[in-house]
Design a protein around this motif. Structure first.
Motif, mmCIF file in Angstrom:
data_model
loop_
_atom_site.group_PDB
_atom_site.id
_atom_site.type_symbol
_atom_site.label_atom_id
_atom_site.label_comp_id
_atom_site.label_asym_id
_atom_site.label_seq_id
_atom_site.Cartn_x
_atom_site.Cartn_y
_atom_site.Cartn_z
ATOM 1 N N ARG A 192 0.823 -1.211 0.000
ATOM 2 C CA ARG A 192 0.000 0.000 0.000
ATOM 3 C C ARG A 192 0.860 1.265 0.000
ATOM 4 N N GLY A 193 1.845 1.311 0.894
ATOM 5 C CA GLY A 193 2.697 2.491 0.970
ATOM 6 C C GLY A 193 3.489 2.715 -0.305
ATOM 7 N N PRO A 200 4.861 0.325 6.068
ATOM 8 C CA PRO A 200 5.884 1.166 5.458
ATOM 9 C C PRO A 200 6.157 2.419 6.293
ATOM 10 N N CYS A 201 7.353 2.950 6.120
ATOM 11 C CA CYS A 201 7.737 4.195 6.777
ATOM 12 C C CYS A 201 8.393 5.082 5.728
ATOM 13 N N LEU A 230 -2.294 5.398 6.158
ATOM 14 C CA LEU A 230 -3.224 6.477 5.836
ATOM 15 C C LEU A 230 -2.565 7.840 5.973
ATOM 16 N N ALA A 231 -1.679 7.989 6.959
ATOM 17 C CA ALA A 231 -0.956 9.247 7.109
ATOM 18 C C ALA A 231 -0.050 9.490 5.904
ATOM 19 N N ILE A 232 0.580 8.425 5.405
ATOM 20 C CA ILE A 232 1.390 8.548 4.185
ATOM 21 C C ILE A 232 0.510 9.005 3.026
ATOM 22 N N ALA A 233 -0.679 8.408 2.902
ATOM 23 C CA ALA A 233 -1.596 8.770 1.829
ATOM 24 C C ALA A 233 -1.987 10.242 1.912
ATOM 25 N N GLU A 234 -2.341 10.700 3.101
ATOM 26 C CA GLU A 234 -2.755 12.093 3.264
ATOM 27 C C GLU A 234 -1.583 13.049 3.039
ATOM 28 N N TYR A 235 -0.406 12.669 3.520
ATOM 29 C CA TYR A 235 0.791 13.499 3.318
ATOM 30 C C TYR A 235 1.092 13.656 1.832
ATOM 31 N N ASP A 250 -7.665 2.699 -4.106
ATOM 32 C CA ASP A 250 -7.161 1.553 -4.868
ATOM 33 C C ASP A 250 -5.887 0.997 -4.248
ATOM 34 N N ALA A 251 -5.050 1.875 -3.716
ATOM 35 C CA ALA A 251 -3.854 1.399 -3.015
ATOM 36 C C ALA A 251 -4.241 0.607 -1.776
ATOM 37 N N MET A 252 -5.283 1.043 -1.087
ATOM 38 C CA MET A 252 -5.708 0.358 0.136
ATOM 39 C C MET A 252 -6.324 -1.007 -0.152
ATOM 40 N N TYR A 253 -7.030 -1.140 -1.291
ATOM 41 C CA TYR A 253 -7.719 -2.396 -1.591
ATOM 42 C C TYR A 253 -6.941 -3.309 -2.539
ATOM 43 N N ALA A 254 -5.844 -2.830 -3.097
ATOM 44 C CA ALA A 254 -5.061 -3.663 -4.022
ATOM 45 C C ALA A 254 -4.613 -4.987 -3.397
ATOM 46 N N PRO A 255 -4.121 -5.006 -2.141
ATOM 47 C CA PRO A 255 -3.726 -6.302 -1.570
ATOM 48 C C PRO A 255 -4.886 -7.286 -1.433
#
Length: 217
Positions: free
Chosen positions: A19-20, A57-58, A70-75, A162-167
């Protein structure tokens, strides 16, 4: 040389790393991967769902450190608004955040019953009854989005959802989950998506295996 660094773990087993990584690719971020060894006890605990928190991920970029997906996504949505990680329409944007958050915090039965394993395929797999409710909820979310926004991605074009549901798409393929034509088509879209092809090909080359996952299934 890339200044951003994304720390991930196994490409075969780690859904959160996927996802990250997808989010960074979608944002067009120039980043370098650092891969944690699956021999690391904390990494194995996360992959086996034995850890209370997920440290990968970091992402580290310009002295900003973000380790929640989710913080990565919002950032990244704020850093690269032109990438379209969130829809432009306010209602669609709220909808996208809602279903992304639902995946982030829920579906625990699905995670434990169908762990990500890109190298494996279990034809005719019998899904544990506790996960069936999660599967129904996921497919209902997909059908609603595809009907509302017209596909082929959940909000028409690729977004953080889509990144969240891809896995989940990879899990459904690995464990031979039967889907209706709309949901099967969405899984095809994700599987044939260029960044997913890149990730899956890299996962196939990984030498490491987690016997705890492979033996159980």
């Amino acid at each position: 040389m890339a200044t951003a660094v994304l720390t991930i773990s196994s490409k075969n087993y780690s859904s959160w790393s996927l996802r990250g990584w997808l989010l960074c690719k979608m944002a067009g971020l120039d980043f370098h991967e650092e891969v944690m060894s699956t021999d690391d006890p904390s990494t194995r605990a996360e992959l086996l769902l034995l850890s209370p928190s997920f440290l990968v991920p970091c992402l580290v970029n310009d002295n900003v450190k973000v380790w929640d997906t989710l913080a990565i996504a919002e950032y990244l949505a704020e850093l690269k608004p032109e990438a379209g990680l969130l829809p432009k329409d306010i209602a669609a944007r709220a909808h996208c955040r809602a279903i992304s958050g639902e995946m982030h915090s829920g579906f625990h039965n699905l995670r434990s019953a169908l762990p990500m394993n890109l190298k494996a395929h279990y034809s005719g797999f019998s899904v544990w009854s506790g996960a069936l409710g999660d599967i129904e909820r996921v497919t209902r979310i997909w059908r609603d989005c595809l009907d509302t926004y017209g596909g082929p991605f959940l909000f028409g074009t690729p977004t953080m959802a889509d990144a969240m549901y891809a896995p989940v798409c990879t899990r459904f393929r690995t464990y031979d989950v039967k889907l209706d034509s709309d949901c099967a088509g969405y899984c095809e879209t994700i599987t044939n998506w260029a960044p997913m092809i890149e990730w899956i090909e890299a996962a196939k080359l990984e030498p490491d295996e987690l016997e705890e996952l492979d033996v159980e299934f």
